[in-house]
Structures are given as C-alpha cells and as structure tokens.
Design a protein around this motif. Structure first.
Motif, PDB file in Angstrom:
ATOM      1  N   LYS A 148      47.571  45.373  25.910  1.00  9.58           N
ATOM      2  CA  LYS A 148      48.183  44.784  24.715  1.00  9.58           C
ATOM      3  C   LYS A 148      47.484  43.495  24.292  1.00  9.58           C
ATOM      4  CE  LYS A 148      52.476  42.681  23.132  1.00  9.58           C
ATOM      5  NZ  LYS A 148      53.803  42.230  23.530  1.00  9.58           N
ATOM      6  N   ASN A 149      47.070  42.688  25.258  1.00 13.50           N
ATOM      7  CA  ASN A 149      46.453  41.398  24.965  1.00 13.50           C
ATOM      8  C   ASN A 149      44.928  41.440  24.962  1.00 13.50           C
ATOM      9  OD1 ASN A 149      48.822  39.489  24.740  1.00 13.50           O
ATOM     10  ND2 ASN A 149      49.288  40.581  26.626  1.00 13.50           N
ATOM     11  N   ASN A 150      44.371  42.652  25.048  1.00  7.97           N
ATOM     12  CA  ASN A 150      42.920  42.855  25.002  1.00  7.97           C
ATOM     13  C   ASN A 150      42.193  41.983  26.031  1.00  7.97           C
ATOM     14  OD1 ASN A 150      40.681  44.230  23.967  1.00  7.97           O
ATOM     15  ND2 ASN A 150      40.223  42.568  22.552  1.00  7.97           N
ATOM     16  N   LEU A 151      42.723  41.956  27.235  1.00  9.66           N
ATOM     17  CA  LEU A 151      42.149  41.161  28.320  1.00  9.66           C
ATOM     18  C   LEU A 151      41.244  42.022  29.185  1.00  9.66           C
ATOM     19  CD1 LEU A 151      45.425  39.343  29.379  1.00  9.66           C
ATOM     20  CD2 LEU A 151      43.594  38.433  27.934  1.00  9.66           C
ATOM     21  N   GLU A 152      40.506  41.383  30.062  1.00 11.74           N
ATOM     22  CA  GLU A 152      39.715  42.109  31.058  1.00 11.74           C
ATOM     23  C   GLU A 152      40.432  42.032  32.392  1.00 11.74           C
ATOM     24  OE1 GLU A 152      35.552  41.646  31.616  1.00 11.74           O
ATOM     25  OE2 GLU A 152      35.209  41.352  29.479  1.00 11.74           O
ATOM     26  N   ILE A 153      40.349  43.110  33.139  1.00  9.16           N
ATOM     27  CA  ILE A 153      40.913  43.143  34.481  1.00  9.16           C
ATOM     28  C   ILE A 153      39.756  42.975  35.470  1.00  9.16           C
ATOM     29  CG2 ILE A 153      40.812  45.673  34.577  1.00  9.16           C
ATOM     30  CD1 ILE A 153      43.422  45.567  36.198  1.00  9.16           C
ATOM     31  N   VAL A 154      39.982  42.203  36.511  1.00  7.77           N
ATOM     32  CA  VAL A 154      38.941  41.917  37.502  1.00  7.77           C
ATOM     33  C   VAL A 154      39.145  42.811  38.722  1.00  7.77           C
ATOM     34  CG1 VAL A 154      38.017  40.141  39.043  1.00  7.77           C
ATOM     35  CG2 VAL A 154      38.730  39.535  36.725  1.00  7.77           C
ATOM     36  N   PHE A 155      38.050  43.412  39.171  1.00  9.30           N
ATOM     37  CA  PHE A 155      38.067  44.279  40.350  1.00  9.30           C
ATOM     38  C   PHE A 155      37.341  43.549  41.474  1.00  9.30           C
ATOM     39  CE2 PHE A 155      37.807  47.035  36.545  1.00  9.30           C
ATOM     40  CZ  PHE A 155      39.082  47.564  36.610  1.00  9.30           C
ATOM     41  N   GLU A 156      38.088  42.792  42.270  1.00  6.21           N
ATOM     42  CA  GLU A 156      37.509  41.922  43.298  1.00  6.21           C
ATOM     43  C   GLU A 156      36.667  42.645  44.336  1.00  6.21           C
ATOM     44  OE1 GLU A 156      40.669  39.772  45.133  1.00  6.21           O
ATOM     45  OE2 GLU A 156      41.216  38.745  43.297  1.00  6.21           O
ATOM     46  N   HIS A 157      37.048  43.857  44.697  1.00  2.00           N
ATOM     47  CA  HIS A 157      36.370  44.547  45.797  1.00  2.00           C
ATOM     48  C   HIS A 157      35.511  45.720  45.337  1.00  2.00           C
ATOM     49  CE1 HIS A 157      38.613  42.121  48.599  1.00  2.00           C
ATOM     50  NE2 HIS A 157      39.722  42.426  47.954  1.00  2.00           N
ATOM     51  N   ASP A 158      35.285  45.853  44.037  1.00  2.00           N
ATOM     52  CA  ASP A 158      34.455  46.948  43.536  1.00  2.00           C
ATOM     53  C   ASP A 158      32.990  46.533  43.619  1.00  2.00           C
ATOM     54  OD1 ASP A 158      33.018  48.749  41.751  1.00  2.00           O
ATOM     55  OD2 ASP A 158      34.990  49.364  41.019  1.00  2.00           O
ATOM     56  N   PRO A 159      32.160  47.298  44.311  1.00  2.00           N
ATOM     57  CA  PRO A 159      30.752  46.914  44.473  1.00  2.00           C
ATOM     58  C   PRO A 159      29.901  47.113  43.219  1.00  2.00           C
ATOM     59  CG  PRO A 159      31.137  49.016  45.513  1.00  2.00           C
ATOM     60  CD  PRO A 159      32.474  48.521  45.044  1.00  2.00           C
ATOM     61  N   VAL A 160      30.429  47.826  42.213  1.00  2.00           N
ATOM     62  CA  VAL A 160      29.649  48.132  41.015  1.00  2.00           C
ATOM     63  C   VAL A 160      30.199  47.457  39.757  1.00  2.00           C
ATOM     64  CG1 VAL A 160      28.808  49.997  39.544  1.00  2.00           C
ATOM     65  CG2 VAL A 160      28.975  50.343  42.009  1.00  2.00           C
ATOM     66  N   ILE A 161      31.515  47.545  39.555  1.00  2.00           N
ATOM     67  CA  ILE A 161      32.141  47.029  38.333  1.00  2.00           C
ATOM     68  C   ILE A 161      32.970  45.800  38.681  1.00  2.00           C
ATOM     69  CG2 ILE A 161      33.711  47.565  36.443  1.00  2.00           C
ATOM     70  CD1 ILE A 161      33.005  50.543  36.913  1.00  2.00           C
ATOM     71  N   SER A 162      32.591  44.657  38.150  1.00  2.00           N
ATOM     72  CA  SER A 162      33.308  43.423  38.466  1.00  2.00           C
ATOM     73  C   SER A 162      34.536  43.217  37.585  1.00  2.00           C
ATOM     74  CB  SER A 162      32.385  42.216  38.358  1.00  2.00           C
ATOM     75  OG  SER A 162      31.871  42.108  37.049  1.00  2.00           O
ATOM     76  N   SER A 163      34.467  43.656  36.328  1.00  2.00           N
ATOM     77  CA  SER A 163      35.604  43.541  35.425  1.00  2.00           C
ATOM     78  C   SER A 163      35.408  44.500  34.255  1.00  2.00           C
ATOM     79  CB  SER A 163      35.756  42.108  34.913  1.00  2.00           C
ATOM     80  OG  SER A 163      34.679  41.767  34.067  1.00  2.00           O
ATOM     81  N   ALA A 164      36.504  44.793  33.560  1.00  2.00           N
ATOM     82  CA  ALA A 164      36.429  45.684  32.408  1.00  2.00           C
ATOM     83  C   ALA A 164      37.701  45.568  31.585  1.00  2.00           C
ATOM     84  CB  ALA A 164      36.247  47.126  32.848  1.00  2.00           C
ATOM     85  N   LYS A 165      37.608  45.976  30.331  1.00  2.00           N
ATOM     86  CA  LYS A 165      38.794  46.130  29.501  1.00  2.00           C
ATOM     87  C   LYS A 165      39.289  47.545  29.735  1.00  2.00           C
ATOM     88  CE  LYS A 165      37.706  42.620  26.238  1.00  2.00           C
ATOM     89  NZ  LYS A 165      37.985  42.115  24.942  1.00  2.00           N
ATOM     90  N   ILE A 166      40.554  47.775  29.425  1.00  2.00           N
ATOM     91  CA  ILE A 166      41.119  49.103  29.631  1.00  2.00           C
ATOM     92  C   ILE A 166      41.685  49.640  28.329  1.00  2.00           C
ATOM     93  CG2 ILE A 166      41.594  48.819  32.087  1.00  2.00           C
ATOM     94  CD1 ILE A 166      44.493  48.236  31.337  1.00  2.00           C
ATOM     95  N   LYS A 167      41.862  50.943  28.298  1.00  2.00           N
ATOM     96  CA  LYS A 167      42.467  51.625  27.152  1.00  2.00           C
ATOM     97  C   LYS A 167      43.211  52.839  27.685  1.00  2.00           C
ATOM     98  CE  LYS A 167      38.656  54.769  26.300  1.00  2.00           C
ATOM     99  NZ  LYS A 167      37.839  55.402  25.315  1.00  2.00           N
ATOM    100  N   ARG A 168      43.916  53.505  26.801  1.00  2.00           N
ATOM    101  CA  ARG A 168      44.582  54.752  27.174  1.00  2.00           C
ATOM    102  C   ARG A 168      43.802  55.921  26.598  1.00  2.00           C
ATOM    103  NH1 ARG A 168      50.718  53.876  28.109  1.00  2.00           N
ATOM    104  NH2 ARG A 168      50.836  51.628  27.954  1.00  2.00           N
ATOM    105  N   ASN A 169      43.731  56.980  27.373  1.00  2.00           N
ATOM    106  CA  ASN A 169      43.049  58.176  26.887  1.00  2.00           C
ATOM    107  C   ASN A 169      44.032  59.044  26.091  1.00  2.00           C
ATOM    108  OD1 ASN A 169      44.586  59.611  28.789  1.00  2.00           O
ATOM    109  ND2 ASN A 169      42.921  59.711  30.262  1.00  2.00           N
TER     110      ASN A 169
END
Length: 64
Positions: free
Chosen positions: A32-53
């Motif tokens: 809703k707030n168009n923020l990025e989520i942080v993935f602390e333990h992901d070795p490839v993707i550090s952060s990303a925005k999300i959407k619904r399929n």
C-alpha cells in the motif's frame, strides 16, 4: 525473498495462525505504501518492492 508467500512460516513457530495474519498485514502495508522489503538473509536479493499477481498472492515486483 523465497518466503514471501503467506503460508511460509517457520517450522518451530508456536503460533503459525497469528504469524500468517501478521505477515499478511505487514505485506499489505508494504504494498500500500510502495515500500521496499529487506531480506536480511537472502544471498542474492537484498530488498525489493512487492505486488500481487493475478491470483492475489504477493510476489516480488521486477525488475530486481
């Protein structure tokens, strides 16, 4: 990032029902707030925005 799906909760979670409710609320807030989520333990993707399929499920918004 692989655990963005609502049903993914930790195997040792003593309250998975509450965790899924909290996770849904959290992801809805992020979207809703168009923020990025942080993935602390992901070795490839550090952060990303999300959407619904088309099924209404949360997924990463590309390109990454």
């Amino acid at each position: 990032s692989n655990h963005i799906s609502i049903p993914w909760v930790m195997g040792y979670d003593i309250s998975p029902g509450q965790s899924t409710k909290d996770k849904r609320s959290f992801l809805e807030f992020i979207e809703k707030n168009n923020l990025e989520i942080v993935f602390e333990h992901d070795p490839v993707i550090s952060s990303a925005k999300i959407k619904r399929n088309s099924k209404g499920e949360f997924e990463l918004k590309g390109p990454l």
